[in-house]
Design a protein around this motif. Structure first.
Motif, short mmCIF file in Angstrom:
data_model
loop_
_atom_site.label_atom_id
_atom_site.label_comp_id
_atom_site.label_asym_id
_atom_site.label_seq_id
_atom_site.Cartn_x
_atom_site.Cartn_y
_atom_site.Cartn_z
N TYR A 141 5.97 6.15 5.86
CA TYR A 141 7.36 5.69 5.75
C TYR A 141 7.98 5.52 7.14
CZ TYR A 141 8.06 6.12 0.68
OH TYR A 141 8.01 5.94 -0.68
N LEU A 142 7.72 6.47 8.02
CA LEU A 142 8.32 6.41 9.36
C LEU A 142 7.84 5.17 10.11
CD1 LEU A 142 8.13 10.18 10.38
CD2 LEU A 142 10.20 8.86 9.90
N GLU B 271 3.03 14.95 3.93
CA GLU B 271 3.09 14.64 5.37
C GLU B 271 2.54 13.25 5.66
OE1 GLU B 271 1.55 14.04 9.30
OE2 GLU B 271 0.25 14.49 7.58
N ARG B 272 1.42 12.89 5.02
CA ARG B 272 0.83 11.57 5.22
C ARG B 272 1.77 10.47 4.71
NH1 ARG B 272 -4.61 11.77 6.74
NH2 ARG B 272 -4.94 13.85 7.63
N ILE C 231 -0.44 -0.86 16.22
CA ILE C 231 -0.73 0.56 15.98
C ILE C 231 -0.26 0.98 14.60
CG2 ILE C 231 -0.35 2.91 16.80
CD1 ILE C 231 0.21 1.73 19.58
N GLY C 232 0.95 0.60 14.25
CA GLY C 232 1.55 1.06 13.01
C GLY C 232 0.83 0.60 11.77
N LYS C 233 0.33 -0.62 11.77
CA LYS C 233 -0.37 -1.14 10.60
C LYS C 233 -1.53 -0.25 10.21
CE LYS C 233 -3.94 -3.57 8.81
NZ LYS C 233 -5.37 -3.19 8.91
N TYR D 63 0.82 -1.21 0.00
CA TYR D 63 0.00 0.00 0.00
C TYR D 63 0.86 1.26 0.00
CZ TYR D 63 -3.84 -3.18 0.82
OH TYR D 63 -4.76 -4.18 0.67
N LEU D 64 1.99 1.19 0.67
CA LEU D 64 2.90 2.33 0.67
C LEU D 64 3.45 2.59 -0.73
CD1 LEU D 64 4.38 4.56 2.12
CD2 LEU D 64 6.02 2.86 2.98
#
Length: 422
Positions: A321-322, A315-316, A349-351, A273-274
């Motif tokens: 990426y982070l 920004e999104r 959380i990150g997912k 998705y990224l």
């Protein structure tokens, strides 16, 4: 030359770069077929041979089994790069590679002494069978998900396996699994008949053309339409004992070896998705800087409104990426930077944050490019639909945050799989 995968995995070893070059070589063909595959909602069958001939079906299989010897960094870089070319193919390729965990994790569990002397030969034989077949060019579709739900786990398994002469008989419905009707072999997770907990979960290798295996009717998916994800129905399907891993508790023991995201590789699905979000962003910025206002001749991108939207998109994208890079670091660093439990919590959380940030990139592109780019078959239209699917993959952001909060506040063990009776 900077390879596409290096936009996510910024520093690569020579070996990682060599593997990434194989991925780079297939991207033009994936990109060329993406629009027509989405329109037809069919996986491009030539991609199977393309990826096989590139050796990529063995990307994360150790060299001693005939594979390329890659790891999670390689897989994330690959699915990211493919995601920017054809997200559907990237998703199907990801699920093929998840099958390797059913070989790698049992071997790690053996090394950790989690199986006794009687169990070890059976476990090793199955694990090595999975890995050598993948390295030899067998495309495996990993079938776990089902429509039946459990309140206590992300994936509930109701498909059953009952003993029969010299093997097992499978009955059930797998509602989702990429490469349905495309993969050579289906790796099916089922529960042994008579069990009702995760210790009863087992693995079975089922040929695509086996008697009793039927593809479910294709569904008119919103996005990822060419990933052939409609699943299978299993009716009285016989699987020889040698094609199964039915040691009680083996599934749970192998999962104990997972370093982080789910069964050790889920970060790479977020990378799909990224990569898709990056492609939408690149297309949007290029379009708005080339297109000019009729009255001033200045680029459309120069208007305050468009600059605001582009800034929000950037920004999104950077947020995604982070999260992805941090998770990749946590899951691959040696020695480990954080305890396994904290790595799990970070992923929960990150997912969700990665999925939501990527989708907002597509929303921004839709706003910025206006009606002239609002077509079903354009880059933004496909991207918007594909990235929406990230919001519902495996578990939504809300569930991930809830589970993370429960782990923080009550030190609760999070269940990955459940075995349930219908």
């Amino acid at each position: 030359m900077t390879l596409t995968g290096q936009r996510l995995v910024e520093t690569m070893t020579d070996a990682e770069r060599a593997r990434a070059e194989r991925v780079e070589a297939v991207l033009p063909a994936l990109r060329a077929a993406a629009a027509s595959a989405d329109a037809a909602a069919e996986f491009p069958s030539p991609h199977v041979a393309l990826l096989r001939e590139a050796g990529l079906l063995g990307l994360v299989v150790p060299e001693r089994f005939g594979g390329l010897g890659g790891g999670l960094r390689d897989l994330a870089a690959a699915t990211y790069a493919m995601g920017g070319a054809c997200p559907s193919t990237a998703l199907a390729f990801f699920f093929h590679n998840t099958s390797a965990s059913r070989g790698l994790l049992p071997l790690e569990a053996l090394d950790a002494g989690l199986f006794d002397a009687d169990e070890a030969p059976v476990v090793r034989a199955f694990a090595e069978k999975v890995l050598t077949r993948m390295a030899g060019g067998t495309w495996m579709a990993n079938f776990a998900s089902e429509e039946v739900k459990s309140s206590g786990a992300n994936i509930a398994i109701a498909t059953t396996a009952r003993p029969a002469g010299g093997g097992w008989v499978l009955e059930g419905v797998k509602s989702f699994g990429c490469a349905t009707g495309v993969a050579d072999t289906y790796l099916v997770t089922a529960r042994l008949d008579g069990t009702d907990d995760a210790d009863g979960l087992a693995l079975f290798l089922v040929p695509r053309e086996a008697d009793g295996v039927r593809s479910r009717d294709p569904w008119n998916g919103l996005g990822m339409r060419a990933s052939a994800n409609h699943g299978v129905t299993l009716t009285n399907v016989f699987v020889p004992a040698g094609e199964a891993l039915t040691v009680p508790g083996a599934f749970v023991r192998m999962l104990r070896m997972s370093r982080g995201s789910f069964v050790g590789n889920q970060l790479a699905i977020s990378a799909v998705y990224l990569g898709a979000a990056q492609a939408v962003y690149d297309f949007t910025v290029d379009r708005l800087t080339r297109k000019t206002f009729a009255d001033t001749g200045r680029p459309v991108a120069s208007s305050p409104m468009h600059q605001m939207i582009i800034g929000e998109m950037a920004e999104r994208l950077e947020t995604a990426y982070l999260w992805a890079r941090r998770q990749l670091e946590l899951e691959t660093s040696e020695p480990p930077l954080r305890p396994r439990r904290e790595v799990y919590r970070q992923w929960r959380i990150g997912k969700g944050d990665i999925a939501e940030a990527c989708f907002q990139v597509a929303v921004g592109a839709f706003k910025a490019c206006g009606t002239s780019a609002a077509t079903m078959d354009g880059v933004i239209g496909r991207g918007l639909r594909d990235l929406a699917m990230g919001l519902v993959m495996t578990f939504p952001a809300e569930r991930g945050r809830l589970e993370a909060a429960q782990m923080i506040t009550s030190d609760r063990e999070n269940a990955l799989f459940a075995s349930v009776s219908r």
